[in-house]
Design a protein around this motif. Structure first.
Motif, PDB file in Angstrom:
ATOM      1  N   HIS A  64       3.767  -4.023 -59.789  1.00  0.00           N
ATOM      2  CA  HIS A  64       2.663  -3.851 -58.849  1.00  0.00           C
ATOM      3  C   HIS A  64       3.242  -3.418 -57.499  1.00  0.00           C
ATOM      4  N   LEU A  65       2.600  -2.442 -56.873  1.00  0.00           N
ATOM      5  CA  LEU A  65       2.972  -2.002 -55.529  1.00  0.00           C
ATOM      6  C   LEU A  65       1.715  -1.906 -54.675  1.00  0.00           C
ATOM      7  N   LEU A  66       1.842  -2.233 -53.406  1.00  0.00           N
ATOM      8  CA  LEU A  66       0.763  -2.035 -52.443  1.00  0.00           C
ATOM      9  C   LEU A  66       1.342  -1.208 -51.306  1.00  0.00           C
ATOM     10  N   ILE A  67       0.880   0.026 -51.194  1.00  0.00           N
ATOM     11  CA  ILE A  67       1.489   0.947 -50.234  1.00  0.00           C
ATOM     12  C   ILE A  67       0.425   1.692 -49.432  1.00  0.00           C
ATOM     13  N   ARG A  68       0.858   2.210 -48.287  1.00  0.00           N
ATOM     14  CA  ARG A  68       0.026   3.163 -47.558  1.00  0.00           C
ATOM     15  C   ARG A  68       0.736   4.503 -47.578  1.00  0.00           C
ATOM     16  N   ASP A  69       0.060   5.487 -48.114  1.00  0.00           N
ATOM     17  CA  ASP A  69       0.586   6.845 -48.256  1.00  0.00           C
ATOM     18  C   ASP A  69       0.263   7.624 -46.987  1.00  0.00           C
ATOM     19  N   ASN A  70       1.218   7.706 -46.086  1.00  0.00           N
ATOM     20  CA  ASN A  70       0.961   8.289 -44.771  1.00  0.00           C
ATOM     21  C   ASN A  70       0.884   9.808 -44.759  1.00  0.00           C
ATOM     22  N   GLN A  71       1.439  10.460 -45.803  1.00  0.00           N
ATOM     23  CA  GLN A  71       1.540  11.923 -45.779  1.00  0.00           C
ATOM     24  C   GLN A  71       0.924  12.576 -47.022  1.00  0.00           C
ATOM     25  N   ASN A  72       0.009  11.852 -47.676  1.00  0.00           N
ATOM     26  CA  ASN A  72      -0.669  12.390 -48.860  1.00  0.00           C
ATOM     27  C   ASN A  72       0.308  12.826 -49.953  1.00  0.00           C
ATOM     28  N   ASN A  73       1.262  11.944 -50.232  1.00  0.00           N
ATOM     29  CA  ASN A  73       2.285  12.236 -51.235  1.00  0.00           C
ATOM     30  C   ASN A  73       2.282  11.220 -52.374  1.00  0.00           C
ATOM     31  N   LEU A  74       1.129  10.646 -52.693  1.00  0.00           N
ATOM     32  CA  LEU A  74       1.117   9.524 -53.625  1.00  0.00           C
ATOM     33  C   LEU A  74       1.762   9.859 -54.970  1.00  0.00           C
ATOM     34  N   SER A  75       1.388  10.966 -55.580  1.00  0.00           N
ATOM     35  CA  SER A  75       1.959  11.326 -56.879  1.00  0.00           C
ATOM     36  C   SER A  75       3.466  11.551 -56.784  1.00  0.00           C
ATOM     37  N   LYS A  76       3.898  12.190 -55.710  1.00  0.00           N
ATOM     38  CA  LYS A  76       5.334  12.432 -55.533  1.00  0.00           C
ATOM     39  C   LYS A  76       6.093  11.124 -55.343  1.00  0.00           C
ATOM     40  N   ILE A  77       5.495  10.194 -54.619  1.00  0.00           N
ATOM     41  CA  ILE A  77       6.128   8.890 -54.392  1.00  0.00           C
ATOM     42  C   ILE A  77       6.342   8.171 -55.715  1.00  0.00           C
ATOM     43  N   ILE A  78       5.284   8.085 -56.520  1.00  0.00           N
ATOM     44  CA  ILE A  78       5.384   7.361 -57.784  1.00  0.00           C
ATOM     45  C   ILE A  78       6.311   8.090 -58.750  1.00  0.00           C
ATOM     46  N   GLN A  79       6.251   9.413 -58.771  1.00  0.00           N
ATOM     47  CA  GLN A  79       7.144  10.178 -59.634  1.00  0.00           C
ATOM     48  C   GLN A  79       8.596   9.931 -59.266  1.00  0.00           C
ATOM     49  N   SER A  80       8.888   9.898 -57.971  1.00  0.00           N
ATOM     50  CA  SER A  80      10.260   9.691 -57.512  1.00  0.00           C
ATOM     51  C   SER A  80      10.782   8.311 -57.908  1.00  0.00           C
ATOM     52  N   ILE A  81       9.951   7.288 -57.704  1.00  0.00           N
ATOM     53  CA  ILE A  81      10.350   5.921 -58.061  1.00  0.00           C
ATOM     54  C   ILE A  81      10.580   5.807 -59.559  1.00  0.00           C
ATOM     55  N   ALA A  82       9.604   6.273 -60.341  1.00  0.00           N
ATOM     56  CA  ALA A  82       9.656   6.120 -61.792  1.00  0.00           C
ATOM     57  C   ALA A  82      10.783   6.941 -62.416  1.00  0.00           C
ATOM     58  N   THR A  83      10.962   8.164 -61.954  1.00  0.00           N
ATOM     59  CA  THR A  83      11.996   9.024 -62.522  1.00  0.00           C
ATOM     60  C   THR A  83      13.389   8.488 -62.216  1.00  0.00           C
ATOM     61  N   SER A  84      13.594   8.062 -60.985  1.00  0.00           N
ATOM     62  CA  SER A  84      14.897   7.520 -60.594  1.00  0.00           C
ATOM     63  C   SER A  84      15.279   6.328 -61.470  1.00  0.00           C
ATOM     64  N   TYR A  85      14.325   5.419 -61.659  1.00  0.00           N
ATOM     65  CA  TYR A  85      14.642   4.243 -62.467  1.00  0.00           C
ATOM     66  C   TYR A  85      14.799   4.598 -63.938  1.00  0.00           C
ATOM     67  N   ALA A  86      13.979   5.518 -64.444  1.00  0.00           N
ATOM     68  CA  ALA A  86      14.057   5.900 -65.857  1.00  0.00           C
ATOM     69  C   ALA A  86      15.411   6.527 -66.188  1.00  0.00           C
ATOM     70  N   VAL A  87      15.930   7.363 -65.296  1.00  0.00           N
ATOM     71  CA  VAL A  87      17.244   7.979 -65.520  1.00  0.00           C
ATOM     72  C   VAL A  87      18.323   6.897 -65.619  1.00  0.00           C
ATOM     73  N   TYR A  88      18.276   5.952 -64.698  1.00  0.00           N
ATOM     74  CA  TYR A  88      19.232   4.831 -64.726  1.00  0.00           C
ATOM     75  C   TYR A  88      19.088   4.015 -66.010  1.00  0.00           C
ATOM     76  N   PHE A  89      17.861   3.652 -66.347  1.00  0.00           N
ATOM     77  CA  PHE A  89      17.594   2.775 -67.487  1.00  0.00           C
ATOM     78  C   PHE A  89      18.028   3.426 -68.798  1.00  0.00           C
ATOM     79  N   ASN A  90      17.702   4.693 -68.983  1.00  0.00           N
ATOM     80  CA  ASN A  90      18.068   5.389 -70.220  1.00  0.00           C
ATOM     81  C   ASN A  90      19.576   5.538 -70.364  1.00  0.00           C
ATOM     82  N   LYS A  91      20.236   5.801 -69.262  1.00  0.00           N
ATOM     83  CA  LYS A  91      21.690   5.933 -69.309  1.00  0.00           C
ATOM     84  C   LYS A  91      22.355   4.599 -69.616  1.00  0.00           C
ATOM     85  N   LYS A  92      21.917   3.545 -68.966  1.00  0.00           N
ATOM     86  CA  LYS A  92      22.529   2.228 -69.154  1.00  0.00           C
ATOM     87  C   LYS A  92      22.357   1.726 -70.578  1.00  0.00           C
TER      88      LYS A  92
END
Length: 262
Positions: A64-92
């Motif tokens: 769960h996250l509670l955020i304020r998207d100050n620059q209308n980048n919500l999809s990019k924010i979530i994509q960045s978080i999820a992709t970064s962790y997925a790359v780490y998780f799959n490799k590990k």
């Protein structure tokens, strides 16, 4: 590369409750190193997109996250978080494929009352799941409210709520006594639809073209109609309030009265 996006209506406040769920309810955090990596992804993304982070909790198979998207980048924010962790998780763990569902869930947060109760709900997730007491869990933002430095925008929350840190503790201790919101208002188990689709569904259900007439009905009849509409699972209470022009509290009272009568 997976696409982490979904249709969402822009919040008047740009504040959103986000849920990132794992594929097939699989565990996505096996140890504290994994959890630390996800927190680091949050930090990196926050620095890049300059969003405000008000609350979070890491559960076994969702976040769960509670955020304020100050620059209308919500999809990019979530994509960045999820992709970064997925790359780490799959490799590990020597795996391939998605870690999170491609389409994240989001809910607009437009009032201070809902905002504060949502923070409390997020922090109570570990206790609700039977893991430990909310204030003993290391992987939520609760304990971070009592530290001087960090990525959490806690001072802004306390200022908006006109609370000090002791008041924040007391507010959480009153969780079980709150009556203003139903549990499902925070769960987001429903599949969200846009207002246009919701209006069409309501018109088909009731056989009424002009939905603005509903707000002028006698309370008993209006409540009866509200109860009918909430059976449409995809329509949120906040969305229904917006469409009908009926106060959220009135909708809450109608739902609560109907449940008590059963």
């Amino acid at each position: 590369m997976p696409r982490y996006a979904r249709y969402y209506q822009r919040s008047n406040t740009n504040v959103y409750h986000i849920i990132l769920r794992s594929i097939n309810q699989q565990e996505i955090f096996y140890d504290d190193t994994d959890r630390s990596k996800f927190i680091q992804s949050l930090k990196n993304t926050k620095e890049k997109y300059q969003y405000n982070l008000y609350a979070y909790v890491l559960m076994d198979n969702h976040v769960h996250l509670l955020i304020r998207d100050n620059q209308n980048n919500l999809s990019k924010i979530i994509q960045s978080i999820a992709t970064s962790y997925a790359v780490y998780f799959n490799k590990k763990y020597s795996r391939i494929g998605h870690v999170f569902y491609n389409r994240f869930k989001s809910m607009n947060v437009d009032t201070l009352s809902y905002f504060m109760n949502l923070i409390r709900y997020i922090h109570f997730n570990p206790e609700k799941a039977g893991m430990c007491k909310y204030d003993a869990y290391n992987w939520s933002s609760y304990q971070k409210y009592f530290r001087k430095k960090g990525m959490l925008d806690s001072n802004e929350v306390l200022q908006m709520a006109q609370m000090d840190k002791e008041g924040f503790k007391i507010f959480h201790k009153g969780y079980s006594r709150t009556k203003e919101f139903l549990l499902e208002d925070f769960e987001m188990d429903k599949t969200c639809i846009n207002d246009e689709t919701a209006i069409q569904k309501i018109r088909e259900l009731l056989g009424i073209e002009n939905l603005s007439l509903i707000q002028n009905l006698k309370p008993e009849k209006r409540d009866e109609i509200i109860v009918q509409i909430v059976e449409i699972k995809e329509i949120e209470r906040k969305q229904l309030s917006r469409i009908l022009g009926v106060n959220e509290r009135a909708i809450y009272r109608a739902i609560k009265k109907n449940k008590e009568a059963k």
